[in-house]
Scaffold this motif. Sequence first.
Motif, PDB file in Angstrom:
ATOM      1  N   ILE A 151       0.693  -1.336  -0.095  1.00 43.32           N
ATOM      2  CA  ILE A 151       0.072  -0.005  -0.024  1.00 43.32           C
ATOM      3  C   ILE A 151       0.704   1.366   0.117  1.00 43.32           C
ATOM      4  O   ILE A 151       0.897   2.116  -0.819  1.00 43.32           O
ATOM      5  CB  ILE A 151      -0.980  -0.124   1.232  1.00 43.32           C
ATOM      6  N   VAL A 152       1.820   1.228   0.906  1.00 46.81           N
ATOM      7  CA  VAL A 152       2.739   2.388   1.097  1.00 46.81           C
ATOM      8  C   VAL A 152       3.639   2.874  -0.099  1.00 46.81           C
ATOM      9  O   VAL A 152       3.798   3.742  -0.496  1.00 46.81           O
ATOM     10  CB  VAL A 152       3.487   2.292   2.476  1.00 46.81           C
ATOM     11  N   ILE A 153       4.185   1.721  -0.414  1.00 48.11           N
ATOM     12  CA  ILE A 153       5.197   1.711  -1.445  1.00 48.11           C
ATOM     13  C   ILE A 153       4.756   1.518  -2.902  1.00 48.11           C
ATOM     14  O   ILE A 153       4.775   2.437  -3.823  1.00 48.11           O
ATOM     15  CB  ILE A 153       6.391   0.799  -1.282  1.00 48.11           C
ATOM     16  N   GLY A 154       3.604   0.546  -3.009  1.00 38.49           N
ATOM     17  CA  GLY A 154       3.012   0.220  -4.477  1.00 38.49           C
ATOM     18  C   GLY A 154       1.999   1.350  -4.787  1.00 38.49           C
ATOM     19  O   GLY A 154       2.420   1.690  -5.846  1.00 38.49           O
ATOM     20  N   PHE A 155       1.197   1.768  -3.887  1.00 42.66           N
ATOM     21  CA  PHE A 155       0.540   2.859  -4.193  1.00 42.66           C
ATOM     22  C   PHE A 155       1.188   4.147  -4.593  1.00 42.66           C
ATOM     23  O   PHE A 155       0.836   4.932  -5.478  1.00 42.66           O
ATOM     24  CB  PHE A 155      -0.498   3.166  -3.177  1.00 42.66           C
ATOM     25  N   GLY A 156       2.361   4.351  -4.081  1.00 38.64           N
ATOM     26  CA  GLY A 156       3.008   5.568  -4.109  1.00 38.64           C
ATOM     27  C   GLY A 156       3.637   5.523  -5.601  1.00 38.64           C
ATOM     28  O   GLY A 156       3.871   6.647  -6.007  1.00 38.64           O
ATOM     29  N   LEU A 157       3.881   4.435  -6.154  1.00 35.89           N
ATOM     30  CA  LEU A 157       4.636   4.270  -7.486  1.00 35.89           C
ATOM     31  C   LEU A 157       3.271   4.741  -8.336  1.00 35.89           C
ATOM     32  O   LEU A 157       3.914   4.947  -9.677  1.00 35.89           O
ATOM     33  CB  LEU A 157       4.949   2.940  -7.847  1.00 35.89           C
ATOM     34  N   ALA A 163      -0.523  -3.800  13.033  1.00 39.24           N
ATOM     35  CA  ALA A 163      -0.552  -3.576  11.513  1.00 39.24           C
ATOM     36  C   ALA A 163      -0.219  -1.991  11.639  1.00 39.24           C
ATOM     37  O   ALA A 163       0.161  -1.585  10.705  1.00 39.24           O
ATOM     38  CB  ALA A 163      -1.657  -3.988  10.951  1.00 39.24           C
ATOM     39  N   VAL A 164      -0.801  -1.381  12.540  1.00 37.42           N
ATOM     40  CA  VAL A 164      -0.604   0.075  12.578  1.00 37.42           C
ATOM     41  C   VAL A 164       0.812   0.640  12.643  1.00 37.42           C
ATOM     42  O   VAL A 164       1.189   1.266  11.915  1.00 37.42           O
ATOM     43  CB  VAL A 164      -1.464   0.824  13.676  1.00 37.42           C
ATOM     44  N   GLY A 165       1.526  -0.111  13.577  1.00 39.97           N
ATOM     45  CA  GLY A 165       2.937   0.071  13.691  1.00 39.97           C
ATOM     46  C   GLY A 165       3.826  -0.187  12.452  1.00 39.97           C
ATOM     47  O   GLY A 165       4.733   0.546  12.074  1.00 39.97           O
ATOM     48  N   VAL A 166       3.223  -1.165  11.889  1.00 39.88           N
ATOM     49  CA  VAL A 166       4.202  -1.929  10.721  1.00 39.88           C
ATOM     50  C   VAL A 166       3.927  -0.666   9.223  1.00 39.88           C
ATOM     51  O   VAL A 166       4.584  -0.407   8.850  1.00 39.88           O
ATOM     52  CB  VAL A 166       3.440  -3.116  10.332  1.00 39.88           C
ATOM     53  N   ALA A 167       2.732  -0.217   9.449  1.00 45.90           N
ATOM     54  CA  ALA A 167       2.332   0.766   8.392  1.00 45.90           C
ATOM     55  C   ALA A 167       3.084   1.906   8.682  1.00 45.90           C
ATOM     56  O   ALA A 167       3.670   2.445   7.623  1.00 45.90           O
ATOM     57  CB  ALA A 167       0.905   0.642   7.955  1.00 45.90           C
ATOM     58  N   VAL A 168       2.863   2.342   9.726  1.00 42.52           N
ATOM     59  CA  VAL A 168       3.665   3.668   9.978  1.00 42.52           C
ATOM     60  C   VAL A 168       5.187   3.449   9.789  1.00 42.52           C
ATOM     61  O   VAL A 168       5.792   4.417   9.374  1.00 42.52           O
ATOM     62  CB  VAL A 168       3.331   4.186  11.336  1.00 42.52           C
ATOM     63  N   LEU A 169       5.906   2.333  10.195  1.00 39.88           N
ATOM     64  CA  LEU A 169       7.196   2.306  10.083  1.00 39.88           C
ATOM     65  C   LEU A 169       7.600   2.330   8.526  1.00 39.88           C
ATOM     66  O   LEU A 169       8.637   2.928   7.959  1.00 39.88           O
ATOM     67  CB  LEU A 169       7.583   0.961  11.024  1.00 39.88           C
ATOM     68  N   VAL A 170       6.871   1.671   7.736  1.00 38.57           N
ATOM     69  CA  VAL A 170       7.242   1.533   6.309  1.00 38.57           C
ATOM     70  C   VAL A 170       7.239   2.993   5.541  1.00 38.57           C
ATOM     71  O   VAL A 170       7.779   3.344   4.913  1.00 38.57           O
ATOM     72  CB  VAL A 170       6.225   0.634   5.575  1.00 38.57           C
TER      73      VAL A 170
END
Length: 250
Positions: free
Chosen positions: A41-47, A118-125
């Motif tokens: 979500i964070v990287i792929g959508f950013g592309l 999952a909140v921590g994982v997404a925020v860290l990424v």
Amino acid sequence: MPDRSLGPWAAYRTLLSWQLAQIGGLLPLIVVVQALLAVGIVIGFGLLVPSIDPPTALFLATGAPTVLLLTVGLAIVPQGVARARLDGTFTYMRALPVARPLLFLADLTVWVVVCVPAVGVAVLVGWLRYDLELSLRWPLLVGVALLVTVTATAVGYAVAVVLRPVLAQLVSQVLVFFVLLFSPVTFPADRLPGWFRALHDVLPVRPGADLLRAGLASEVYRAGGRDLAVLLCWCAVGVAISLRALVRRG
């Protein structure tokens, strides 16, 4: 196995241990899938956004946790309950001599434990990828993360216990598709038609995302009382339907 001599607290702990044991080996897999989804979500959508700027990156990264929580609650939970209904596990659990609401509470506790990291994982990424400047508002962040998790899990559970198992699995897939592509979580609501924005004002997805976003970047985003009311209403409806189905169906 719980028996009639156990009090509510002891029965709840026994059921919770049972549910954790059932998930067992799948728990690490769920965590890995959550991490991969966060990266996607964070990287792929950013592309998809050429030359992504800091405000867009912040909006995307702060929306990702909501997508993760909703995906677990609206997809993994109903599919797991639907499978349990098909293989007889669900019927067996409901036949145990314990208050049926405790079954729901034990399930809910397990999925809260699974979802919240999952909140921590997404925020860290997001922080590593875009070098974000977050302004965490801890009471709001923790409270909303729990509320979004409980709401999504309760709604997903309600879908699984009300509909036939195969139909529940299909509906869960449609819900995730709706959240990922047609909900203003990773993109601003003003990109949607007016009638669709109005629809999201009464659905729990956008309010949950906005509240969680305000907890992650409080200096940029603000929480609204109406959003909290919408989320609480959906949470209450999901819990009520789940408990009613558990108590009434023999």
